[in-house]
Design an enzyme around this catalytic site. Structure first.
Site, PDB file in Angstrom:
ATOM      1  N   GLY A  84      45.707  47.511  15.991  1.00 44.35           N
ATOM      2  CA  GLY A  84      46.489  47.488  14.431  1.00 44.35           C
ATOM      3  C   GLY A  84      47.814  46.854  14.571  1.00 44.35           C
ATOM      4  N   ASP A  85      48.604  47.369  15.754  1.00 45.62           N
ATOM      5  CA  ASP A  85      50.077  46.866  15.885  1.00 45.62           C
ATOM      6  C   ASP A  85      50.081  45.290  16.012  1.00 45.62           C
ATOM      7  OD1 ASP A  85      50.660  49.778  16.002  1.00 45.62           O
ATOM      8  OD2 ASP A  85      50.261  49.954  18.171  1.00 45.62           O
TER       9      ASP A  85
END
Length: 302
Positions: A250-251
């Protein structure tokens, strides 16, 4: 310049085992030590993609020094507030027949050190990008995100927020440029279970009504959806590949989106594709995404 803030950075100690048995001696067949925390991951991936950033937040002790050393290795800049006591937390991630995580607490952060970070952030201005992501340690007030953004209002800073629902909903009044919930988090915000793309778009629009400009919803193996400030929305399935490590995916999507937006002079569709390819590249690798991995997947999306 791009700035990332991680209020509770960590060292991630990642181990793999064939199986895990509680109460017994377990021997690993793979181990790795990585600087962690959501903002740290974003800075590392940005560096891998060829974009400079400055990682900020709080560091302490020998683990804090290792986080800085690793950032240097990825050519990522940093400007942390250094704490006098304790050490940056250690998170143990056990990957066996099931995944188990043991996350450390982190050092105590005084009001004086908090103000020191605010002073650093006040140097940001027009055209800068600030990425706030991750949890707030229990030694900071739970409105830390709000305090941060209230000090930066009206300065022309492009703000990205990637945080759990309580933190995220409270900062929508500051009109963040981009937020990135996943589809499950989006449903939790409104107490509903989202089962179709149409429902996801419907509730993402509600976040725009509350103040978010662009909403990027990650959906793991089902790809992602983007609703833009211009009123458009894009949907794409995830690239094909084998899931190896979901930590940091996600990052990586956030880093890829920001990089893609800058490289395309503000083209949201290209930014969306870049974000999806970057998140997938990290998910398909033991480490965080590199430029060649992202470009290979980007071709399959376009």
């Amino acid at each position: 310049m791009i700035y990332t803030v991680t209020f509770n950075p960590a060292i991630d100690y990642i181990v793999r085992l064939d199986s895990f048995a509680a109460g017994k001696i377990n021997r690993v067949n793979y181990e790795q030590v990585l600087g962690g925390g959501k903002g740290i991951n974003v800075s590392i991936v940005l560096g891998n993609l060829g974009h400079k950033s400055v990682a900020m937040g709080f560091l302490a002790g020998f683990t804090g020094e290792e986080i800085k050393r690793q950032l240097d290795g990825f050519k990522a800049g940093h400007d942390f507030v250094h704490l006098d006591e304790g050490f940056s937390r250690i998170n143990v991630k056990v990957k066996a027949d099931v995944e188990t995580e043991i996350n450390g607490q982190g050092p105590k952060i005084s009001e004086e050190k908090r103000d020191e970070l605010f002073k650093k952030l006040e140097s940001l201005g027009e055209g800068d990008t600030l990425i706030l992501s991750g949890s707030i340690p229990n030694t900071l007030p739970d409105d830390m995100y709000e305090q941060t953004l209230s000090r930066l209002q009206g300065k022309g800073i492009r703000v990205v927020v990637d945080a759990e629902k309580g933190l995220l909903l409270k900062v929508l009044k500051f009109n963040p440029w981009l937020i990135k919930p996943n589809n499950h988090e989006l449903g939790d915000m409104f107490g509903v279970k989202l089962e179709t793309d149409e429902q996801i778009v419907e509730y993402a629009k509600k976040l725009q009504e509350k103040g978010a400009q662009n909403v990027l919803i990650s959906m793991a193996g089902d790809g992602a959806i983007l609703l833009t400030a211009e009123g458009k929305h894009y949907k794409s399935p995830a690239p094909k590949g084998k899931l190896v490590n979901s930590v940091g995916a996600g990052d990586s999507m956030v880093a890829g989106f920001v990089a893609g937006y800058m490289e395309s002079d503000g083209d949201y569709e290209k930014a969306f594709h870049m974000g999806l390819a970057t998140g997938s590249a990290s998910a398909f690798s033991e480490n965080l995404a590199t430029r060649p991995e992202v470009e290979a997947l980007l071709k399959t999306i376009e």
